[in-house]
Write an enzyme that holds these catalytic residues in place. Structure first.
Site, mmCIF file in Angstrom:
data_model
loop_
_atom_site.group_PDB
_atom_site.id
_atom_site.type_symbol
_atom_site.label_atom_id
_atom_site.label_comp_id
_atom_site.label_asym_id
_atom_site.label_seq_id
_atom_site.Cartn_x
_atom_site.Cartn_y
_atom_site.Cartn_z
ATOM 1 N N TYR A 11 -1.204 -0.566 10.514
ATOM 2 C CA TYR A 11 -1.343 -0.925 9.089
ATOM 3 C C TYR A 11 -0.112 -0.466 8.311
ATOM 4 C CZ TYR A 11 -3.404 -1.177 4.384
ATOM 5 O OH TYR A 11 -3.661 -1.472 3.061
ATOM 6 N N SER A 19 0.870 -1.193 0.000
ATOM 7 C CA SER A 19 0.000 0.000 0.000
ATOM 8 C C SER A 19 0.897 1.230 0.000
ATOM 9 C CB SER A 19 -0.850 -0.010 1.276
ATOM 10 O OG SER A 19 -1.476 1.238 1.454
HETATM 11 P P1 NDP Z 1 -11.183 -6.263 0.240
HETATM 12 O O1 NDP Z 1 -11.590 -6.100 1.672
HETATM 13 O O2 NDP Z 1 -12.177 -5.979 -0.818
HETATM 14 O O3 NDP Z 1 -10.577 -7.713 -0.001
HETATM 15 C C1 NDP Z 1 -9.739 -8.309 0.962
HETATM 16 C C2 NDP Z 1 -9.569 -9.770 0.632
HETATM 17 O O4 NDP Z 1 -8.686 -10.337 1.607
HETATM 18 C C3 NDP Z 1 -10.891 -10.518 0.706
HETATM 19 O O5 NDP Z 1 -10.903 -11.513 -0.301
HETATM 20 C C4 NDP Z 1 -10.840 -11.162 2.091
HETATM 21 O O6 NDP Z 1 -11.570 -12.379 2.059
HETATM 22 C C5 NDP Z 1 -9.340 -11.446 2.218
HETATM 23 N N1 NDP Z 1 -8.910 -11.600 3.599
HETATM 24 C C6 NDP Z 1 -8.871 -10.664 4.576
HETATM 25 N N2 NDP Z 1 -8.437 -11.208 5.723
HETATM 26 C C7 NDP Z 1 -8.205 -12.529 5.466
HETATM 27 C C8 NDP Z 1 -7.755 -13.623 6.238
HETATM 28 N N3 NDP Z 1 -7.441 -13.505 7.547
HETATM 29 N N4 NDP Z 1 -7.630 -14.832 5.643
HETATM 30 C C9 NDP Z 1 -7.930 -14.986 4.341
HETATM 31 N N5 NDP Z 1 -8.368 -13.990 3.547
HETATM 32 C C10 NDP Z 1 -8.501 -12.780 4.109
HETATM 33 O O7 NDP Z 1 -9.922 -5.292 0.098
HETATM 34 P P2 NDP Z 1 -8.925 -5.018 -1.128
HETATM 35 O O8 NDP Z 1 -9.236 -5.860 -2.292
HETATM 36 O O9 NDP Z 1 -8.862 -3.569 -1.291
HETATM 37 O O10 NDP Z 1 -7.553 -5.471 -0.444
HETATM 38 C C11 NDP Z 1 -6.592 -6.300 -1.077
HETATM 39 C C12 NDP Z 1 -5.205 -5.859 -0.650
HETATM 40 O O11 NDP Z 1 -4.960 -4.548 -1.177
HETATM 41 C C13 NDP Z 1 -5.002 -5.762 0.864
HETATM 42 O O12 NDP Z 1 -3.762 -6.322 1.217
HETATM 43 C C14 NDP Z 1 -5.001 -4.258 1.125
HETATM 44 O O13 NDP Z 1 -4.216 -3.925 2.244
HETATM 45 C C15 NDP Z 1 -4.400 -3.738 -0.170
HETATM 46 N N6 NDP Z 1 -4.688 -2.340 -0.453
HETATM 47 C C16 NDP Z 1 -5.973 -1.909 -0.688
HETATM 48 C C17 NDP Z 1 -6.218 -0.576 -0.930
HETATM 49 C C18 NDP Z 1 -7.585 -0.040 -1.163
HETATM 50 O O14 NDP Z 1 -7.756 1.193 -1.136
HETATM 51 N N7 NDP Z 1 -8.578 -0.858 -1.443
HETATM 52 C C19 NDP Z 1 -5.123 0.410 -0.962
HETATM 53 C C20 NDP Z 1 -3.825 -0.155 -0.730
HETATM 54 C C21 NDP Z 1 -3.630 -1.477 -0.500
HETATM 55 P P3 NDP Z 1 -12.529 -12.961 3.200
HETATM 56 O O15 NDP Z 1 -13.228 -11.827 3.831
HETATM 57 O O16 NDP Z 1 -13.402 -13.911 2.431
HETATM 58 O O17 NDP Z 1 -11.604 -13.683 4.119
#
Ligand code: NDP
Length: 269
Positions: free
Chosen positions: A172, A159
């Site tokens: 974070y 990020s």
């Molecule tokens: P979402 O919340 O839409 O997706 C997150 C994904 O991670 C989901 O599929 C969720 O699945 C999974 N997840 C979270 N915790 C766990 C866990 N303990 N075990 C397994 N799966 C997990 O967020 P994003 O798509 O935005 O996030 C994806 C990545 O991008 C992250 O690492 C985030 O930090 C990073 N990011 C996002 C930004 C943004 O603005 N959106 C900006 C910068 C970085 P489920 O709930 O089914 O477990």
């Protein structure tokens, strides 16, 4: 040289692919002929993404018409990456099903906004580090022997929070900053084994990220609207913006690229 979007015969594991950036990445890899392994905690969301992958996969379409070949469907593994046993099961299922791993995308993660004065700060620290960092270290550890055989690569989703401080988001920011340094150290260590390791630092991307960290949809929409105004490109990112970079870094076109951060933030604020 194969086309940039041709991942035929490649096995790609994308964590956090039950939604957001990971789900779109999984469908893009599927569209490009890859065998994807998708994973998350929410089985229903995972199943929806699996159906979408099958629909867009050139091999999947063929399979529907011709013969039910389970190898052409996305392998869905319900798993919580903050648990070591689940990480192990994830890699074991991938190798058991397909015999190899070409690309690992460490994408699962979530944001936390907590003050250092909050009483349960250590619980919050353990939680975010287990998902955003420990899982990445362990999945990478488990994958190296397989990636060495395929001369594969790893893409970590960090990020802009790993690059600059955000007030109230120390935990974070620390998790992502550590991920950036992990990537760079691993690129040095794994390069001689033929494994590339790169990291992407997205800015605001419209996903379930805000609600997952406790914001109402309305609050999150407002945050994104405000962020968009401050970005030179005057918009926030979409998951496809990040998926496109992931596919580029995973492809042979970037075969001389390792240990880099790709910042995708609409020009920053
Ligand atoms: P979402 O919340 O839409 O997706 C997150 C994904 O991670 C989901 O599929 C969720 O699945 C999974 N997840 C979270 N915790 C766990 C866990 N303990 N075990 C397994 N799966 C997990 O967020 P994003 O798509 O935005 O996030 C994806 C990545 O991008 C992250 O690492 C985030 O930090 C990073 N990011 C996002 C930004 C943004 O603005 N959106 C900006 C910068 C970085 P489920 O709930 O089914 O477990």
């Amino acid at each position: 040289m194969p086309a940039i979007r041709d991942f035929s015969g490649r096995v790609v594991l994308i964590t956090g692919s039950s939604g957001g950036i990971g789900a779109v990445t999984a469908t893009e890899f599927s569209k490009s002929g890859a065998q994807v392994v998708i994973t998350g905690r929410n089985a229903k969301n995972l199943s929806d993404v699996g159906k979408e992958c099958l629909k867009v996969s050139p091999k999947g379409l063929k399979a529907l018409e011709v013969v039910a070949d389970v190898r052409l469907k996305a392998l869905e593994v319900v798993a919580d990456v903050s648990k070591d046993d689940d990480c192990k099961r994830l890699i074991d299922s991938t190798i058991k099903s397909f015999g190899k791993l070409d690309i690992l995308v460490n994408n699962a993660g979530y944001g936390v906004a907590y003050s250092i004065t909050d009483a349960n700060i250590l619980d919050k620290y353990d939680g975010v580090m287990a998902t955003n960092l420990r899982s990445v270290v362990y999945l990478t550890h488990l994958s190296v022997e397989h990636l060495e055989k395929t001369k594969g690569n790893i893409i970590n989703i960090s990020s802009v929070a790993g690059l600059k401080p955000i007030r109230g988001m120390a935990l974070y920011c620390m998790s992502k900053c550590a991920m950036d340094m992990f990537t760079k150290c691993l690129a040095l260590e794994l390069g001689p084994k033929g494994i590339r390791v790169n990291v992407i630092n997205p800015g605001a991307v419209k996903t379930n990220f805000g609600p997952a960290m406790g914001m109402s949809q309305q609050q999150y929409d407002q945050v994104l609207e405000d962020r968009a105004k401050s970005f030179p490109l005057r918009r926030v990112g979409q998951s496809i913006d990040i998926a496109n970079i992931i596919l580029f870094l995973a492809s042979d076109e970037s075969s001389f690229v390792t240990g880099i951060n790709v910042v995708a933030d609409g020009g920053g604020s």
